[in-house]
Design an enzyme around this catalytic site. Structure first.
Site, PDB file in Angstrom:
ATOM      1  N   LYS A 189      47.741   8.163  61.631  1.00 31.86           N
ATOM      2  CA  LYS A 189      48.286   9.047  60.581  1.00 31.86           C
ATOM      3  C   LYS A 189      48.597  10.435  61.133  1.00 31.86           C
ATOM      4  O   LYS A 189      49.680  10.966  60.931  1.00 31.86           O
ATOM      5  CB  LYS A 189      47.276   9.180  59.437  1.00 31.86           C
ATOM      6  N   ASN A 190      47.634  11.027  61.834  1.00 24.53           N
ATOM      7  CA  ASN A 190      47.817  12.417  62.254  1.00 24.53           C
ATOM      8  C   ASN A 190      48.903  12.581  63.309  1.00 24.53           C
ATOM      9  O   ASN A 190      49.483  13.650  63.442  1.00 24.53           O
ATOM     10  CB  ASN A 190      46.491  13.010  62.752  1.00 24.53           C
ATOM     11  N   ARG A 226      49.229  19.346  53.383  1.00 25.31           N
ATOM     12  CA  ARG A 226      49.141  20.435  54.358  1.00 25.31           C
ATOM     13  C   ARG A 226      50.084  20.232  55.532  1.00 25.31           C
ATOM     14  O   ARG A 226      50.638  21.179  56.080  1.00 25.31           O
ATOM     15  CB  ARG A 226      47.718  20.499  54.924  1.00 25.31           C
ATOM     16  N   CYS A 228      41.545  23.588  51.508  1.00 27.22           N
ATOM     17  CA  CYS A 228      41.300  22.287  50.901  1.00 27.22           C
ATOM     18  C   CYS A 228      39.806  22.110  50.745  1.00 27.22           C
ATOM     19  O   CYS A 228      39.025  23.007  51.093  1.00 27.22           O
ATOM     20  CB  CYS A 228      41.961  21.169  51.688  1.00 27.22           C
ATOM     21  N   ARG A 240      40.879  26.408  56.216  1.00 26.31           N
ATOM     22  CA  ARG A 240      41.968  25.944  57.067  1.00 26.31           C
ATOM     23  C   ARG A 240      43.135  26.940  57.182  1.00 26.31           C
ATOM     24  O   ARG A 240      44.263  26.672  56.729  1.00 26.31           O
ATOM     25  CB  ARG A 240      42.446  24.570  56.608  1.00 26.31           C
ATOM     26  N   ASP A 282      36.454  14.058  61.875  1.00 24.69           N
ATOM     27  CA  ASP A 282      36.949  13.066  60.908  1.00 24.69           C
ATOM     28  C   ASP A 282      36.082  11.806  60.868  1.00 24.69           C
ATOM     29  O   ASP A 282      36.250  10.970  59.971  1.00 24.69           O
ATOM     30  CB  ASP A 282      38.409  12.694  61.219  1.00 24.69           C
ATOM     31  N   ILE A 293      33.227  22.001  62.788  1.00 23.70           N
ATOM     32  CA  ILE A 293      34.656  22.311  62.673  1.00 23.70           C
ATOM     33  C   ILE A 293      34.989  22.897  61.299  1.00 23.70           C
ATOM     34  O   ILE A 293      35.708  23.880  61.194  1.00 23.70           O
ATOM     35  CB  ILE A 293      35.522  21.046  62.922  1.00 23.70           C
ATOM     36  N   ARG A 330      45.524   8.074  51.435  1.00 20.15           N
ATOM     37  CA  ARG A 330      46.250   9.014  52.297  1.00 20.15           C
ATOM     38  C   ARG A 330      46.107   8.617  53.766  1.00 20.15           C
ATOM     39  O   ARG A 330      46.976   8.922  54.575  1.00 20.15           O
ATOM     40  CB  ARG A 330      45.683  10.439  52.145  1.00 20.15           C
TER      41      ARG A 330
HETATM   42  C1  UD1 Z   1      43.863  18.317  62.382  1.00 14.67           C
HETATM   43  C2  UD1 Z   1      43.813  16.970  61.716  1.00 14.67           C
HETATM   44  C3  UD1 Z   1      42.528  16.796  60.928  1.00 14.67           C
HETATM   45  C4  UD1 Z   1      41.321  17.082  61.817  1.00 14.67           C
HETATM   46  C5  UD1 Z   1      41.474  18.425  62.523  1.00 14.67           C
HETATM   47  C6  UD1 Z   1      40.352  18.705  63.512  1.00 14.67           C
HETATM   48  C7  UD1 Z   1      46.166  16.568  61.283  1.00 14.67           C
HETATM   49  C8  UD1 Z   1      47.240  16.373  60.279  1.00 14.67           C
HETATM   50  N1  UD1 Z   1      44.958  16.837  60.823  1.00 14.67           N
HETATM   51  O1  UD1 Z   1      43.878  19.299  61.342  1.00 14.67           O
HETATM   52  O2  UD1 Z   1      42.457  15.447  60.450  1.00 14.67           O
HETATM   53  O3  UD1 Z   1      40.169  17.116  61.006  1.00 14.67           O
HETATM   54  O4  UD1 Z   1      42.726  18.478  63.226  1.00 14.67           O
HETATM   55  O5  UD1 Z   1      40.281  17.689  64.438  1.00 14.67           O
HETATM   56  O6  UD1 Z   1      46.392  16.413  62.459  1.00 14.67           O
HETATM   57  N2  UD1 Z   1      41.492  27.248  62.606  1.00 14.67           N
HETATM   58  C9  UD1 Z   1      41.446  28.632  62.601  1.00 14.67           C
HETATM   59  N3  UD1 Z   1      42.634  29.304  62.642  1.00 14.67           N
HETATM   60  C10 UD1 Z   1      43.841  28.684  62.672  1.00 14.67           C
HETATM   61  C11 UD1 Z   1      43.863  27.269  62.700  1.00 14.67           C
HETATM   62  C12 UD1 Z   1      42.678  26.575  62.669  1.00 14.67           C
HETATM   63  O7  UD1 Z   1      40.386  29.232  62.550  1.00 14.67           O
HETATM   64  O8  UD1 Z   1      44.855  29.362  62.682  1.00 14.67           O
HETATM   65  C13 UD1 Z   1      40.220  26.496  62.540  1.00 14.67           C
HETATM   66  C14 UD1 Z   1      40.144  25.659  61.253  1.00 14.67           C
HETATM   67  O9  UD1 Z   1      39.706  26.423  60.160  1.00 14.67           O
HETATM   68  C15 UD1 Z   1      39.155  24.597  61.646  1.00 14.67           C
HETATM   69  C16 UD1 Z   1      39.435  24.388  63.149  1.00 14.67           C
HETATM   70  O10 UD1 Z   1      40.157  25.550  63.574  1.00 14.67           O
HETATM   71  O11 UD1 Z   1      37.864  25.100  61.497  1.00 14.67           O
HETATM   72  C17 UD1 Z   1      40.226  23.145  63.452  1.00 14.67           C
HETATM   73  O12 UD1 Z   1      41.444  23.197  62.761  1.00 14.67           O
HETATM   74  P1  UD1 Z   1      42.763  22.533  63.328  1.00 14.67           P
HETATM   75  O13 UD1 Z   1      42.517  21.997  64.695  1.00 14.67           O
HETATM   76  O14 UD1 Z   1      43.876  23.504  63.141  1.00 14.67           O
HETATM   77  O15 UD1 Z   1      42.944  21.319  62.323  1.00 14.67           O
HETATM   78  P2  UD1 Z   1      44.278  20.808  61.664  1.00 14.67           P
HETATM   79  O16 UD1 Z   1      45.381  20.838  62.649  1.00 14.67           O
HETATM   80  O17 UD1 Z   1      44.481  21.471  60.346  1.00 14.67           O
END
Ligand code: UD1
Length: 432
Positions: A34-35, A104, A128, A133, A319, A341, A411
């Site tokens: 999915k991701n 998202r 969420c 996030r 996850d 995380i 989802r």
């Molecule tokens: C992706 C995955 C999700 C998975 C996550 C972590 C997709 C669609 N989703 O989500 O299933 O749980 O990776 O493996 O691929 N953060 C910040 N600042 C930012 C961006 C992120 O502090 O600008 C933090 C977030 O709050 C979180 C951590 O970094 O605590 C990881 O987030 P991120 O790797 O960005 O996850 P997603 O890409 O949203």
């Protein structure tokens, strides 16, 4: 129990009715990730030529992102597991709030739109259930590439600076290795002028999958899968045929389904290296793991407690934290699960306690004393992976559980009950 009482415990919401206590056997087939698929679909915005993706899982999130692209004029057709996309006429670059808010991953459109059209206007995704996030890193990365980015009234507007018509390559160092930010910057930088680098990049397999697809479209990306990615910008990209990698989280969920029901199961196709941290914890917990090319056979022994801390890849994936906790509540002895995380990803604990689990929660750390038997209950998965965890717990519980939260489950898991029932579980879906 009287008939009236039975009726009163049955929920009217869509739910799975799961009879626990059955062993599983045979094979479980893993769908495409999915991701990965979500981001690869938005990468189709980078070219006017046709992009043909195979191994695309049939999920509500995939339909949602395809609909978002549709509002911008992208043509699509989905047959079997093949999704064809063509973005030859993008009519606008600002997808509507209602659609973006529900998914998202729609925010992924910002990188390719900026790279291809030089402008994008995307509603800021909200927080969420599992955490706030933020998208700060995504925006910092785009600004470093020379984009003008404004966040106003909940909408992110991005455009090019100057008149060259292209973003400008830059060295980018992320504060944290965000998966989404790495993917966003990657998609923007492939069409930029010059060579960009991303340091402290996310190393998740889905980032590598995106880089492989972009290279199949004519991009020049090196180092994806490691902490430093180099992107030599090109002027245009072309179409491609590309197959999505297997879903490591679905595969992990199936391995846990085998372990929690103490059943021998073969899970395929998988890329075993994507699951190293999970396989290690399953071994530590008492399972024997046999790897044969793209298949993993798991044979559980006596399951005992292990400690888990979620980390970015190659660490244990957040996850699979909730699904693995379902296994640990049935293990012999004590386990400590720490979520690093997300700030709010322990909501499944209360639901597991309703099934008889013994868990003490201190902030984002759960201390679990395994119990010999869970008891069935009506429960709800409050997010996608929590819902999967409740399905797993129900497979092992004594009696019949009702699991709500199918809007979340659907989802990320294609035909979950059909697949599990094929291996011997007893799950019935009720749509209302
Ligand atoms: C992706 C995955 C999700 C998975 C996550 C972590 C997709 C669609 N989703 O989500 O299933 O749980 O990776 O493996 O691929 N953060 C910040 N600042 C930012 C961006 C992120 O502090 O600008 C933090 C977030 O709050 C979180 C951590 O970094 O605590 C990881 O987030 P991120 O790797 O960005 O996850 P997603 O890409 O949203």
């Amino acid at each position: 129990m009287s008939i009236a009482a039975k009726v009163s415990t049955r929920t009217k919401k869509p739910h799975l009715e799961i009879q626990g206590g059955f062993q599983l056997s045979g094979d479980l087939k893993v769908s495409g990730a999915k991701n990965s698929a979500l981001v690869l679909i938005t990468a189709a915005l980078l070219t006017e030529e046709q992009v043909c993706l195979s191994n695309v899982p049939e999920l509500t999130d995939i339909k949602a992102i395809t609909d978002v692209l549709g509002t911008m004029g992208v043509k699509s057709s989905y047959q079997g597991d093949v999704l064809q996309l063509q973005a030859d006429q993008i009519c606008h670059s600002d997808p509507p709030y209602e659609l973006v808010n529900g998914l998202r991953a729609s925010f992924f459109c910002i990188g390719p739109l900026l790279g291809r059209l030089g402008k994008a206007k995307i509603p800021l995704p909200g927080g969420c259930r599992i955490g706030a996030r933020p998208v700060v890193e995504h925006i910092r990365g785009l600004k470093a590439l020379g984009a003008l980015v404004n966040v106003e009234h909940g909408v992110v507007t991005a455009s090019l600076r100057g008149t060259s018509g292209r973003l400008k390559a830059a060295p980018i160092v992320f504060d944290c290795p965000s998966v989404g930010a790495t993917e966003t910057v990657l998609m923007a930088a492939v069409l930029a002028e010059g060579t960009s680098t991303i340091e402290n990049a996310a190393q998740e397999p889905e980032v590598q999958d995106l880089a492989n697809m972009l290279n199949a479209m004519g991009a020049r990306v090196r180092g994806a899968g490691g902490p430093i990615i180099t992107i030599e910008g090109v002027e245009t990209l072309h179409g491609c045929n590309y197959s999505v990698i297997p879903d490591r989280i679905e595969a992990g969920t199936f391995l846990i389904a085998a372990a929690i029901t103490r059943s021998k199961i073969r899970v395929s196709p998988v890329i075993p290296d994507h699951l190293n941290a999970v396989l290690q914890k399953l071994r530590d917990a008492g399972c024997s793991i046999e790897i044969n090319k793209q298949a993993i056979t798991i044979t559980p022994g006596e399951i005992h407690g292990v400690d888990i801390t979620t980390q970015p890849f190659p660490g244990f994936p957040t996850d699979l934290q909730a699904p693995f906790m379902a296994l640990l509540v049935t293990a012999k002895g004590t386990s400590v699960v720490t979520e690093k995380i997300y700030e709010n990803r322990m909501q499944h604990v209360a639901e597991m306690q309703r099934m008889g689990a013994s868990i003490r929660l201190q902030g984002n750390t759960a201390v679990i004393e395994g119990v010999p038997q869970l008891s069935a209950a009506p429960v709800r998965g409050g997010d996608l992976r929590a819902a999967a965890a409740m399905v797993l717990a129900s497979l092992a519980a004594k009696g019949t559980s009702l699991v709500e939260g199918l809007d979340h489950l659907d989802r990320g898991y294609a035909f979950l009950e059909t697949k599990l029932n094929g291996a011997g579980s007893h799950i019935i879906r009720y749509q209302n």
